[in-house]
Write a protein that holds these residues in place. Structure first.
Motif, PDB file in Angstrom:
ATOM      1  N   UNK A  57      10.407  -1.230   0.271  1.00 48.65           N
ATOM      2  CA  UNK A  57       9.541  -0.168   0.782  1.00 48.65           C
ATOM      3  C   UNK A  57       8.373   0.143  -0.153  1.00 48.65           C
ATOM      4  N   UNK A  58       8.545  -0.134  -1.437  1.00 51.73           N
ATOM      5  CA  UNK A  58       7.478   0.181  -2.397  1.00 51.73           C
ATOM      6  C   UNK A  58       6.254  -0.706  -2.195  1.00 51.73           C
ATOM      7  N   UNK A  59       6.502  -1.955  -1.835  1.00 53.16           N
ATOM      8  CA  UNK A  59       5.388  -2.869  -1.568  1.00 53.16           C
ATOM      9  C   UNK A  59       5.872  -3.949  -0.615  1.00 53.16           C
ATOM     10  N   UNK A 273       8.861  -1.657 -10.725  1.00 53.71           N
ATOM     11  CA  UNK A 273       8.530  -3.082 -10.685  1.00 53.71           C
ATOM     12  C   UNK A 273       7.063  -3.295 -10.310  1.00 53.71           C
ATOM     13  N   UNK A 274       6.569  -2.478  -9.365  1.00 57.54           N
ATOM     14  CA  UNK A 274       5.219  -2.749  -8.852  1.00 57.54           C
ATOM     15  C   UNK A 274       4.197  -1.621  -9.038  1.00 57.54           C
ATOM     16  N   UNK A 362      -5.790   3.959 -10.252  1.00 59.17           N
ATOM     17  CA  UNK A 362      -4.782   3.106 -10.901  1.00 59.17           C
ATOM     18  C   UNK A 362      -3.358   3.403 -10.416  1.00 59.17           C
ATOM     19  N   UNK A 363      -2.482   2.482 -10.747  1.00 64.96           N
ATOM     20  CA  UNK A 363      -1.042   2.633 -10.501  1.00 64.96           C
ATOM     21  C   UNK A 363      -0.720   2.888  -9.025  1.00 64.96           C
ATOM     22  N   UNK A 364      -1.322   2.100  -8.173  1.00 64.07           N
ATOM     23  CA  UNK A 364      -1.099   2.266  -6.733  1.00 64.07           C
ATOM     24  C   UNK A 364      -0.314   1.085  -6.133  1.00 64.07           C
ATOM     25  N   UNK A 365       0.328   0.307  -7.002  1.00 67.08           N
ATOM     26  CA  UNK A 365       1.074  -0.867  -6.526  1.00 67.08           C
ATOM     27  C   UNK A 365       2.327  -0.499  -5.743  1.00 67.08           C
ATOM     28  N   UNK A 366       2.863   0.703  -6.001  1.00 62.76           N
ATOM     29  CA  UNK A 366       4.051   1.159  -5.273  1.00 62.76           C
ATOM     30  C   UNK A 366       3.667   2.289  -4.337  1.00 62.76           C
TER      31      UNK A 366
END
Ligand code: LLP
Length: 404
Positions: A57-59, A273-274, A362-366
């Motif tokens: 669900x995070x990515x 992780x992401x 920034x930090x938008x991978x999840x």
């Protein structure tokens, strides 16, 4: 992610060049950071060699999931769609766990056919449904039961899941009852106790409390669980001053509380992780002066990145090209959507900006792209994965024609 000659770069690629080539907004990820996060996670929990199931669900980008799979991880899924994506990404079904409070008959049936490792059930009704489907297929299905340990994760209430008022898992009394029920079933095999107390947890103490409860409960049930699934929730640092979860302390607490049970530990990390691998590159459409602050109107909006509107989250925001000229104005970064919650961060002493300048969040991978929508009939951004100087388009920008 760093500035190379004052130009914000993802590995060896300048954000400015990506914007020129692909237009904006862009979700851009670093493979190097992904690999580092996974290695760091593995290293810290090495002593009990857990099964690490990435919380899809995070990515949900299939190419990202594929890279994660190649680095040895399994997957935690919460819908048939996520399960299909994990399988398409080549994740071994024997490394897939299925969580969620409302799995439908179709979802359970599909999961059984695909022979995944575990279905983590969250209610008596669900266990009965799994049993029924398993019986009709003449199979014995491995399940987990999700415990609601009633522990406060000390995180945002919107992302807390382990308190008794939350819909997740079952209380202790029901847990004992369901263990008994499962032991007597011919079509289900109880293999796992699972918990997940919340997300963005930066202190190990709530985990420690949860582990104590789990330890006590397993002792009381006197049942040998092959797996203990501790869920995810490991918090990351969203700005330079904020702390992140100390893996070492968490690892020590796990050993202290669960070692005697000799169960295989499963984790379901998503954000850790992401989270820090992705940035959202956006262009300033207009700057609107206002008495107290200037509105920096971006071409990215809450439909692209929901976290600020949903949780009041602040994502570190930086200029793509550094000039070192500081503005005296307060800037509020907003999107073009017709909602007052369509706003990102408000900053003082930011670099002086002008229309058409580029910025990155920034930090938008999840929970960035995975929470995005087509609200206001806005096509979803392109997603790009950078490996050194190599640019891989891992999902094309949606076309307006797809939406209309
Ligand atoms: N396992 C289960 C059963 C979960 O419900 C979740 C997240 C995870 C694992 C992964 O948690 P993580 O390691 O990513 O914290 N949209 C929110 C976060 C919602 C998390 C939902 N469940 C946000 O953007 O902060």
């Amino acid at each position: 992610m760093k500035y190379i000659n004052k130009s914000f770069s993802i590995e060896k690629v300048k954000a400015q060049n990506l914007a020129k080539k692909f237009n904006t907004p862009i979700y851009c990820y670093s493979y190097k950071l992904l690999k580092e996060n996974i290695n760091n996670f593995k290293k810290n929990f090495k002593s009990f060699s857990p099964l690490i199931c990435f919380a899809v669900k995070a990515n949900t980008n299939v190419n990202i999931i594929r890279e994660i799979g190649k680095l040895g991880l399994g997957a935690d899924v919460v819908s048939i769609g996520e399960l299909m994506k994990a399988l398409k990404a080549g994740i071994n079904p024997k490394k897939i766990v299925f969580s969620g409070v409302g799995k439908t008959v179709d979802e359970i049936s599909y999961a059984i056919d695909k022979k995944i490792l575990l279905i983590n059930a969250e209610s008596k009704s669900e266990i009965i449904e799994i049993e029924k489907i398993a019986k009709s297929k003449k199979k014995i299905i491995n399940i987990g039961i999700r415990l609601n340990p009633n522990t406060d994760a000390k995180t945002l209430t919107q992302i807390s899941t382990g308190k008794k008022e939350n819909k997740f898992g079952v209380d202790k009394k029901t847990f004992f009852e369901l263990v008994k029920y499962s032991k007597n079933s011919k079509n289900i095999k109880l293999k796992c106790l699972s918990v997940h107390i919340g997300s963005q947890i930066v202190n190990h103490i709530p985990y420690e409390k949860m582990l104590k409860v789990v330890n006590r409960i397993i002792k009381k049930t006197n049942y040998k669980f092959e797996f203990i699934d501790l869920g995810g929730g490991m918090g990351i640092s969203y700005d330079n001053n904020n702390k992140k979860l100390n893996y070492k302390k968490y690892s020590i607490a796990i050993k202290k509380n669960l070692k005697t049970h000799k169960s295989k530990i499963i984790f379901e990390p998503g954000r850790s992780i992401v989270g820090n691998i992705g940035v959202l590159i956006s262009k300033i459409i207009y700057i609107k002066e206002n008495e107290k602050k200037d509105f920096i109107i971006l071409d990215a909006a809450m439909n692209d990145l929901m976290r600020p509107a949903l949780y009041g989250a602040n994502h570190r925001t930086l200029p793509v090209l550094k000039t070192n000229q500081i503005s005296k104005k307060t800037y509020q970064f907003v999107g073009p959507i017709c909602e007052s919650t369509d706003k990102f961060i408000t900053l003082k002493k930011f670099q002086k900006l002008k229309e058409k300048d580029l910025i990155v969040m920034c930090d938008v991978g999840a929970y960035g792209m995975s929470l995005s929508s087509n609200y206001n009939v806005r096509p979803k951004p392109v997603e790009i994965l950078i490996k050194g100087s190599k640019i891989n388009v891992i999902k094309k920008r949606q076309k307006l024609s797809d939406l209309i």
